[in-house]
Write a protein that holds these residues in place. Sequence first.
Motif: not given
Length: 560
Positions: A484-485, A442-446, A21, A433, A480
């Motif tokens: 993000k997956t 935003s970085q940790q979002s799914n 990232n 995001l 992805s």
Amino acid sequence: MKVSDVRTLNLSDLKIRDAENGLKKIEGYALKFNEPSEDLGGFVEYVTPEALSNVSFENLLLIYAHDYNNILARADSDTLTVQVDNVGLHFEATLANTTLANDVYNDILAGNLKGCSFGFVISPGGDDWSETSEGMPLHIITNIQSISELTITPIPAYTETSVTVTRSLDKIKERMKMTDEEKKKMEEEKREKEEKERLEREKAIEEEKRAAEKKEQEEREAKEKVEEEKREKKTQETIKREMEKIRQEFANKNKGGDVKLRELGKKADEQNRDFYEVLKKGEVTRDSTSQVALSDGSVLIPNTILGAEHEIYQFPRLGGLVRNISVSTTTGTLPYFNNATGKLEEHTEFANGNRKSIDKINEIDWKLKSYSATYAYSQELISDSSYNWESELGDQLVELRENTDDSLIMTALTTGLTANASSDIVKDVKTILNVDFKPIDSQQSNIVMSQSAFNELDQLKDDMGRPLIQMDLTKASNFSFLGKTLVITEDTLFPSAKTGDVNIIVSPLKKSVIKFMQGQITGKFIDSYDIFYRLLGIYIREDVVQARKDLIQWITKTAA
């Protein structure tokens, strides 16, 4: 407050690298097992591999130069991870884009920083002393109570020792001054005392074990006697009831003396005898095509059963994406604080202090609910088939539990929210995001989306008419998006949704949804109404809570 010891390693294997990232990472060993330290002011020290077995790393910090104002990473923010392996305590830290973090990174890269310290407290009785072959006091740490910090430091020789360890060192040095005869006598007395204590412990344990075994045997024999009496009584009642039912059916059908009815009655008597053999002896003699049937026509004992085939569950489970917390009470509250928004105010000499009010404490309440399911199966089913039915039913119970978790999590994600219709999915997800969520969130979002939503995304094309997700049509679509997956779910998992509906949830799930759990019981039980049937059941206590409604965005597609 207990004073921590501090030890520093001169780490030649401290590593740095860039994260995917764009952030930077450092990693290395904070301590190593079974390696002798340098001279720590009159003694040498070893740390055993078992020393960290009871240490909690949940609140561990990585700081710079032993200054708690210089925090580089922390475990409770998922920027610091540690792992105990056969070498020692390995750490990996993701650095924020700050001046301090960048300076530390560049100094490690330049070779200016090579030391890593760890501050720790030794458990009571968690260390021992002896001597090296050269007569140097040897300090062996076998159990550490806590580790408060890991420090990147430019002073690899820095060592601070608590008063407790210093006093122990003084005692061992004093003992080393004794004559060989005095040492021998002291060691002999110590061995005798330890041997006496060991024998007393073993004797007490053996006596307790014998008493427990005797009590268990008596209780088991009493229980078996009661159960045997119940089984005998129930067997006789069941046999009597079934035989009477078959006789009555035969009598009703054979009133006219019809030959076919008499043949039916004869077959019923044969079935009744077979049923008696099953109940009384646990076995039945019959040819390969016969089956023992009850009066209602249901089959009691099946023919050959092949191993079952299983359909693989097609979608990822949501339970591993949210935060799981074990609790011990039925209800409770988890408080959390938002970031402080105020600032310090100028303080003039002799003026009153600038007192600030504490920010509002947010509360996340839980109230556990019970969920259960059971499968019933007969003893005959187990006896007549080599297939492991109990394991099969157990796997199905686990599937029911995971289905329940998926449903509860999706309910928590959507309760109180209205889906925002979107005409440009890519643009709106990017806005969430980039603007709606702060950088870390935003970085940790799914990104959780229905199968039809993924199909909608997969069909999008760029200005040149090329597929947006997969340029090469000879390869499968990439699961992805925006780095993000994607988590693809069944269309109908979303509330009130039907097949073909487009639904997308964007959220840092570990913060927005919490599953509070008290435990799970999976067991095998004997049906109290019929001892020839058993129940395999699962029982769980949990509550899935929407913790941060402000961190959940739900979008759907505008109808064409």
